[in-house]
Design an enzyme around this catalytic site. Structure first.
Site, PDB file in Angstrom:
ATOM      1  N   ASN A 164       0.811  -1.231   0.000  1.00  0.00           N
ATOM      2  CA  ASN A 164       0.000   0.000   0.000  1.00  0.00           C
ATOM      3  C   ASN A 164       0.843   1.280   0.000  1.00  0.00           C
ATOM      4  O   ASN A 164       0.476   2.264  -0.640  1.00  0.00           O
ATOM      5  CB  ASN A 164      -1.011  -0.012   1.153  1.00  0.00           C
ATOM      6  CG  ASN A 164      -0.353  -0.106   2.503  1.00  0.00           C
ATOM      7  OD1 ASN A 164       0.720  -0.682   2.650  1.00  0.00           O
ATOM      8  ND2 ASN A 164      -0.985   0.469   3.493  1.00  0.00           N
ATOM      9  N   GLU A 263       3.556  -4.628  12.268  1.00  0.00           N
ATOM     10  CA  GLU A 263       2.583  -3.552  12.071  1.00  0.00           C
ATOM     11  C   GLU A 263       1.493  -4.144  11.189  1.00  0.00           C
ATOM     12  O   GLU A 263       1.721  -4.434  10.013  1.00  0.00           O
ATOM     13  CB  GLU A 263       3.258  -2.354  11.414  1.00  0.00           C
ATOM     14  CG  GLU A 263       4.357  -1.779  12.302  1.00  0.00           C
ATOM     15  CD  GLU A 263       5.033  -0.541  11.755  1.00  0.00           C
ATOM     16  OE1 GLU A 263       4.941  -0.282  10.543  1.00  0.00           O
ATOM     17  OE2 GLU A 263       5.666   0.167  12.547  1.00  0.00           O
ATOM     18  N   CYS A 297      -3.210   1.655   6.309  1.00  0.00           N
ATOM     19  CA  CYS A 297      -3.612   0.917   7.513  1.00  0.00           C
ATOM     20  C   CYS A 297      -4.320   1.814   8.506  1.00  0.00           C
ATOM     21  O   CYS A 297      -5.115   1.352   9.312  1.00  0.00           O
ATOM     22  CB  CYS A 297      -2.382   0.298   8.156  1.00  0.00           C
ATOM     23  SG  CYS A 297      -1.095   1.514   8.470  1.00  0.00           S
ATOM     24  N   GLU A 476       7.538   0.875  16.372  1.00  0.00           N
ATOM     25  CA  GLU A 476       8.652   1.398  15.585  1.00  0.00           C
ATOM     26  C   GLU A 476       8.520   2.915  15.577  1.00  0.00           C
ATOM     27  O   GLU A 476       7.528   3.456  16.038  1.00  0.00           O
ATOM     28  CB  GLU A 476       8.650   0.777  14.183  1.00  0.00           C
ATOM     29  CG  GLU A 476       8.909  -0.736  14.255  1.00  0.00           C
ATOM     30  CD  GLU A 476       9.203  -1.402  12.914  1.00  0.00           C
ATOM     31  OE1 GLU A 476       9.714  -0.741  12.008  1.00  0.00           O
ATOM     32  OE2 GLU A 476       8.929  -2.608  12.799  1.00  0.00           O
TER      33      GLU A 476
END
Ligand code: NAD
Length: 495
Positions: A164, A263, A297, A476
């Site tokens: 993405n 993630e 996301c 992160e």
């Protein structure tokens, strides 16, 4: 600038692997398909198990040959060289990302490529100031002890990235991993390998020591992804992608107990209170729902709106959706590109159909746009707004990852918080209100890794980033990335 001749010959159409400082173009090839019109714009060489083995060995050899022992100043110089060369080849990166994803040019120029470059600069700056700790401890003889930590690289890091935000999310991992002294083996998404191929070229052009950056292309199960994540020579895995893929990778990593940073997916909520700046809340929600065709996301898929403004809000959001212009990435009028593939479009459309079966009112959208030209073979969908579903409906519970949201009215704050948190995911939330006390009361109650107040997608890259529940493991960003990519060791000296 040393391209291997076989790679240079096919540069425009062939994306090879890059292992131990050598481009590898032998092997089975698969198609890189444009989501704009279904044409094949590149062929990609799939890395087999042997090549993945070689990549892991090359990464290990690079660490042993001295990369892991370089001073932090020397390593960050390499990061800055990568960033400088990316800047020089900015237009190549833009073209590659557009070809793979079909995203509008303006978005690629303003977000994907600049952030890809910034990742190297930011982590170079942060790595220089990454703190080691020291403590003086009293001892019975009165002389004391000095404890101090040294930060050591983890070793060979597997970087598995999604389609993405291909360049942005890959470099978000590669830059801090290299800064911390690791060598990487990158496996980009099979849908979007082009910018990773360019990054390999850049590493080659600037003379980065062989094996520090390796690229293996391929798929997940029974392909480069699985070969890499189950490889005993890989010391850690950093992954961005779907939650179900995260589970599979966790299983693969379990045998050798590898550290993981995940993630994963989201089903993010926005809560719009009646006292919010109405236009800002509508604009912000439209952006958070439809940016990148809903394929971020952090995108909002559930919107909770206080009842007095519900009808007006849905009407205004519909106007924003209807004003979006789907089209080719290089057409300046285009404000929304296609989904990543016709396969993903089928998934999104199946949710559009399911919404109707579940009793939704389709406020706008719900289908595919018709162009009457080659774009009809692409992966476009209409931006879609749904209302009227029960909170238990699958379309309200499951991540769709397209340009779609469901809007639900609420009557009081507690109700909105309860519904927003009633999900197995926990990545992000957005709160729209002009009541400052309420904003600060509600934000920490969100069961997410980040909550925005009166904005969305804005974030200092030094802050921790990640999700709770099904949305991820670990953080992160800034020193949190450097923390994951290094292993602190304690040394205690009796004085
Ligand atoms: P995906 O999980 O299908 O694929 C991601 C990567 O994993 C690809 O490179 C793929 O080839 C690889 N892969 C797949 N199966 C594997 C396996 N068994 N072993 C090893 N590797 C494997 O995800 P996607 O469809 O590319 O991306 C979209 C998803 O990513 C969405 O769920 C989205 O929410 C999530 N995402 C999360 C974040 C975040 O920061 N939380 C950011 C972007 C995207």
């Amino acid at each position: 600038m040393q391209h291997s001749p076989d790679y240079a010959d096919h540069k425009a159409t062939l994306i090879g692997n890059y292992v131990g400082g050598r481009f590898v173009t032998e092997g089975v090839r698969f198609d890189d398909v444009s989501p704009v019109d279904g044409t094949i714009h590149a062929r990609v060489v799939e890395a087999d198990r042997t090549l993945v083995d070689q990549a892991v060995s090359a990464a290990r050899a690079a660490i042993d040959a001295g990369w892991g022992q370089l001073s932090i100043q020397e390593r960050v110089t390499w990061l800055r060289r990568i960033a400088d060369r990316m800047e020089q080849r900015f237009d190549d990166f833009v073209a590659a990302e557009m070809a793979d994803t079909g995203k509008p040019l303006a978005l690629v120029r303003s977000l994907d490529v600049p952030r890809g470059i910034a990742n190297f600069r930011i982590f170079a700056d942060l790595a220089v100031g990454f703190q080691e700790e020291s403590f003086r401890t009293p001892t019975p003889d009165g002389r004391g002890a000095l404890n101090y930590t040294v930060q050591k690289p983890l070793g060979v890091v597997a970087v598995i990235s999604p389609w993405n935000l291909p360049l942005l999310l890959m470099t978000w991992k590669v830059a801090p991993a290299l800064a911390a002294g690791n060598a990487v083996v990158v496996k980009p998404s099979e849908e979007t390998p082009a910018t990773a191929g360019l990054l390999a070229e850049i590493c080659h052009e600037i003379g980065l020591p062989p094996g520090v950056f390796n690229l293996v292309n391929g798929f997940g199960p029974n392909s480069a992804g699985e070969f890499l994540t189950s490889h005993p020579g890989v010391d850690a895995i950093t992954f961005t992608g779907e939650s179900t893929t995260g589970s599979a990778i966790m299983r693969a990593a379990a045998a050798t107990v590898k550290p993981i940073s995940f993630e994963l997916g989201g089903k993010n909520a926005a809560i719009v209170f009646a006292d919010a700046d109405f236009e800002a809340a509508v604009d912000g929600t439209a952006r958070s729902t439809f940016l990148n065709c809903g394929q971020v996301c952090l995108c909002t898929e559930r919107v909770y709106v206080e009842r007095p403004i519900f009808e007006r809000f849905v009407d205004a959001l519909r106007l924003r959706a209807d004003a979006l212009v789907p089209g080719r990435p290089d057409d300046p009028k285009t404000t929304m590109g296609p989904l990543i593939s016709t396969g993903h479009r089928e998934k999104v459309l199946s949710y559009y159909r399911l919404a109707i079966e579940e009793g939704a009112t389709v406020v706008t959208g719900g289908g595919v746009p018709h162009f009457g030209d080659d774009r009809d073979a692409g992966a476009f969908v209409q931006p879609t707004i749904l209302t009227g579903l029960a909170e238990t409906a699958r379309c309200v519970k499951e991540e769709i990852f397209g340009p779609v949201c469901h809007v639900t009215p609420f009557d009081d704050e507690a109700d909105a918080i309860r519904m927003a948190n009633d999900t197995r995911y926990g990545l992000a939330a957005a709160i729209w209100t002009s009541d400052l006390a309420r904003a600060h009361r509600v934000a920490p109650l969100m069961e997410t890794g980040i909550a925005w107040i009166n904005t969305w997608f804005l974030r200092d890259l030094r802050t921790p980033f990640g999700g709770v529940k099904l949305s991820g493991i670990g953080r992160e960003g800034g020193r949190h990335s450097l923390g994951f990519y290094s292993e602190p060791m304690t040394i205690c000296v009796k004085l």
